[in-house]
Design a protein around this motif. Structure first.
Motif, PDB file in Angstrom:
ATOM      1  N   GLN A 248      -2.470-115.418  -3.013  1.00 45.33           N
ATOM      2  CA  GLN A 248      -2.096-114.013  -3.123  1.00 45.33           C
ATOM      3  C   GLN A 248      -2.116-113.510  -4.563  1.00 45.33           C
ATOM      4  N   GLU A 249      -2.518-114.366  -5.476  1.00 46.33           N
ATOM      5  CA  GLU A 249      -2.638-114.008  -6.894  1.00 46.33           C
ATOM      6  C   GLU A 249      -1.335-113.381  -7.416  1.00 46.33           C
ATOM      7  N   VAL A 250      -0.270-114.107  -7.219  1.00 49.53           N
ATOM      8  CA  VAL A 250       1.041-113.651  -7.687  1.00 49.53           C
ATOM      9  C   VAL A 250       1.075-113.761  -9.209  1.00 49.53           C
ATOM     10  N   LYS A 251       1.497-112.684  -9.875  1.00 46.85           N
ATOM     11  CA  LYS A 251       1.492-112.642 -11.342  1.00 46.85           C
ATOM     12  C   LYS A 251       2.883-112.828 -11.949  1.00 46.85           C
ATOM     13  N   GLY A 252       3.929-112.628 -11.175  1.00 43.93           N
ATOM     14  CA  GLY A 252       5.277-112.842 -11.684  1.00 43.93           C
ATOM     15  C   GLY A 252       5.856-111.674 -12.463  1.00 43.93           C
ATOM     16  N   LYS A 253       5.278-110.509 -12.367  1.00 43.79           N
ATOM     17  CA  LYS A 253       5.806-109.352 -13.074  1.00 43.79           C
ATOM     18  C   LYS A 253       7.182-108.995 -12.542  1.00 43.79           C
ATOM     19  N   ALA A 254       8.094-108.610 -13.436  1.00 38.82           N
ATOM     20  CA  ALA A 254       9.460-108.279 -13.040  1.00 38.82           C
ATOM     21  C   ALA A 254       9.474-107.149 -12.016  1.00 38.82           C
ATOM     22  N   GLY A 255      10.156-107.368 -10.907  1.00 42.53           N
ATOM     23  CA  GLY A 255      10.247-106.370  -9.858  1.00 42.53           C
ATOM     24  C   GLY A 255       9.201-106.507  -8.770  1.00 42.53           C
ATOM     25  N   SER A 256       8.272-107.450  -8.910  1.00 41.98           N
ATOM     26  CA  SER A 256       7.254-107.674  -7.882  1.00 41.98           C
ATOM     27  C   SER A 256       7.726-108.774  -6.935  1.00 41.98           C
ATOM     28  N   SER A 257       7.242-108.743  -5.705  1.00 40.11           N
ATOM     29  CA  SER A 257       7.670-109.749  -4.733  1.00 40.11           C
ATOM     30  C   SER A 257       6.652-109.879  -3.618  1.00 40.11           C
ATOM     31  N   THR A 258       6.650-111.013  -2.976  1.00 41.55           N
ATOM     32  CA  THR A 258       5.822-111.260  -1.807  1.00 41.55           C
ATOM     33  C   THR A 258       6.572-112.202  -0.884  1.00 41.55           C
ATOM     34  N   THR A 259       6.519-111.938   0.411  1.00 39.33           N
ATOM     35  CA  THR A 259       7.238-112.735   1.405  1.00 39.33           C
ATOM     36  C   THR A 259       6.247-113.341   2.385  1.00 39.33           C
ATOM     37  N   THR A 260       6.451-114.609   2.701  1.00 35.73           N
ATOM     38  CA  THR A 260       5.554-115.336   3.597  1.00 35.73           C
ATOM     39  C   THR A 260       6.373-116.058   4.653  1.00 35.73           C
ATOM     40  N   ARG A 261       5.910-115.984   5.877  1.00 34.03           N
ATOM     41  CA  ARG A 261       6.563-116.718   6.963  1.00 34.03           C
ATOM     42  C   ARG A 261       5.938-118.112   7.058  1.00 34.03           C
ATOM     43  N   LEU A 262       6.805-119.108   7.154  1.00 33.58           N
ATOM     44  CA  LEU A 262       6.351-120.487   7.245  1.00 33.58           C
ATOM     45  C   LEU A 262       6.270-120.916   8.712  1.00 33.58           C
ATOM     46  N   GLY A 263       5.484-121.950   8.952  1.00 35.66           N
ATOM     47  CA  GLY A 263       5.351-122.467  10.307  1.00 35.66           C
ATOM     48  C   GLY A 263       6.512-123.365  10.682  1.00 35.66           C
ATOM     49  N   LYS A 264       6.405-123.993  11.821  1.00 36.46           N
ATOM     50  CA  LYS A 264       7.449-124.900  12.285  1.00 36.46           C
ATOM     51  C   LYS A 264       7.436-126.177  11.445  1.00 36.46           C
ATOM     52  N   GLY A 265       8.569-126.839  11.402  1.00 32.63           N
ATOM     53  CA  GLY A 265       8.677-128.071  10.655  1.00 32.63           C
ATOM     54  C   GLY A 265       9.302-127.919   9.289  1.00 32.63           C
ATOM     55  N   PHE A 266       9.636-126.679   8.892  1.00 39.20           N
ATOM     56  CA  PHE A 266      10.281-126.445   7.601  1.00 39.20           C
ATOM     57  C   PHE A 266      11.748-126.084   7.821  1.00 39.20           C
ATOM     58  N   LYS A 267      12.556-126.324   6.793  1.00 37.19           N
ATOM     59  CA  LYS A 267      13.980-126.009   6.881  1.00 37.19           C
ATOM     60  C   LYS A 267      14.233-124.511   6.872  1.00 37.19           C
ATOM     61  N   VAL A 268      13.332-123.764   6.273  1.00 36.16           N
ATOM     62  CA  VAL A 268      13.460-122.298   6.216  1.00 36.16           C
ATOM     63  C   VAL A 268      12.263-121.679   6.927  1.00 36.16           C
ATOM     64  N   SER A 269      12.467-120.484   7.474  1.00 39.90           N
ATOM     65  CA  SER A 269      11.381-119.819   8.200  1.00 39.90           C
ATOM     66  C   SER A 269      10.587-118.861   7.329  1.00 39.90           C
ATOM     67  N   ARG A 270      11.171-118.438   6.191  1.00 43.86           N
ATOM     68  CA  ARG A 270      10.486-117.502   5.304  1.00 43.86           C
ATOM     69  C   ARG A 270      10.776-117.878   3.861  1.00 43.86           C
ATOM     70  N   VAL A 271       9.834-117.556   2.993  1.00 44.64           N
ATOM     71  CA  VAL A 271      10.021-117.757   1.562  1.00 44.64           C
ATOM     72  C   VAL A 271       9.539-116.507   0.835  1.00 44.64           C
TER      73      VAL A 271
END
Length: 258
Positions: free
Chosen positions: A128-151
């Motif tokens: 997703q070419e995340v640049k890390g600029k302050a105030g920017s964000s991106t959310t991704t849903r993870l598949g099964k087998g992880f402790k969390v469903s989204r990051v």
């Protein structure tokens, strides 16, 4: 001959005082345009406008206050890799000016979590070419087998020893926006390194402001408030309950003012 002249000069003032004193309630005294100086002025009365029925019904049919948020904020003394919940928020930094790769960089705690998640955070940054600029964000849903469903990856700007209060507020606003959009109940936030007490208070306060919910003056189906129940602050070097309490008081005061 001075006394009659003085009475003539004071006559308009005396009349005005008497007229205002005996004016009926709800009426406003207004001098006519043809009143002549040093002569007895003439006045007309007009009724003050009454509030419209629509406005009065609106004020009477809606509550004055909004619902108080029902979630808790706490500093949890565990690592991000050990945490379980619905969504975890990870800070990312902008790349150094002399770096060949301009993509975002993970913190040490984020790198450990990335290793636990089989490199999925690095994959998100690259794809997703995340640049890390302050105030920017991106959310991704993870598949099964992880402790969390989204990051959620949230940018905090250039890497520095101490996180500024402004960037902390931007970070907290992104956390609130992601929690509302994903409708999650439990969120874990990996605190960026160098978060001072003021920055922590600004972060928590920004989350509370971002979760503000008001549907008093909206028609149709009312949107349900965010279902967030718990906000866990991870990777905190030491507990700072005073900063969390200060953010709670300020955020509650802002909600009441709104």
């Amino acid at each position: 001959h001075i006394l009659p002249m003085a009475k003539r000069l004071l006559a308009p003032i005396t009349f005005a005082r008497v007229a205002f004193a005996f004016a009926p309630a709800g009426l406003m005294l207004r001098p006519s345009t043809n009143a002549v100086l040093l002569k007895k002025p003439s006045f007309s009365f007009r009724a003050l406008p009454q509030p419209s029925r629509m406005r009065m019904s609106t004020l009477n049919s809606h509550p004055i206050r909004t619902e108080k948020p029902q979630y808790s904020v706490s500093e949890v003394p565990i690592s991000a890799a050990e945490w379980n919940g619905d969504m975890i928020v990870v800070p990312v930094y902008e790349a150094a000016a002399d770096a060949n790769n301009k993509l975002a960089v993970l913190s040490d705690e984020g790198a450990k979590l990335d290793s636990t998640l089989d490199g999925i955070l690095s994959e998100i940054i690259s794809s997703q070419e995340v640049k890390g600029k302050a105030g920017s964000s991106t959310t991704t849903r993870l598949g099964k087998g992880f402790k969390v469903s989204r990051v959620a990856l949230v940018g905090v700007g250039k890497k520095s020893a101490d996180l500024s209060v402004l960037n902390a507020i931007k970070f907290g606003s992104c956390v609130a926006a992601a929690a509302k959009a994903e409708k999650v109940k439990r969120v874990g936030v990996v605190l960026p390194p160098g978060v001072g007490e003021d920055a922590l208070a600004g972060l928590a306060e920004a989350v509370q402001r971002g979760l503000y919910h008001d549907t008093r003056f909206k028609s149709g189906d009312k949107e349900a408030p965010p279902p967030l129940q718990a906000l866990d602050l991870l990777a905190s070097p030491h507990p700072r309950p005073a900063a969390i309490e200060r953010a709670r008081v300020v955020g509650e005061s802002v909600r009441l003012a709104r």
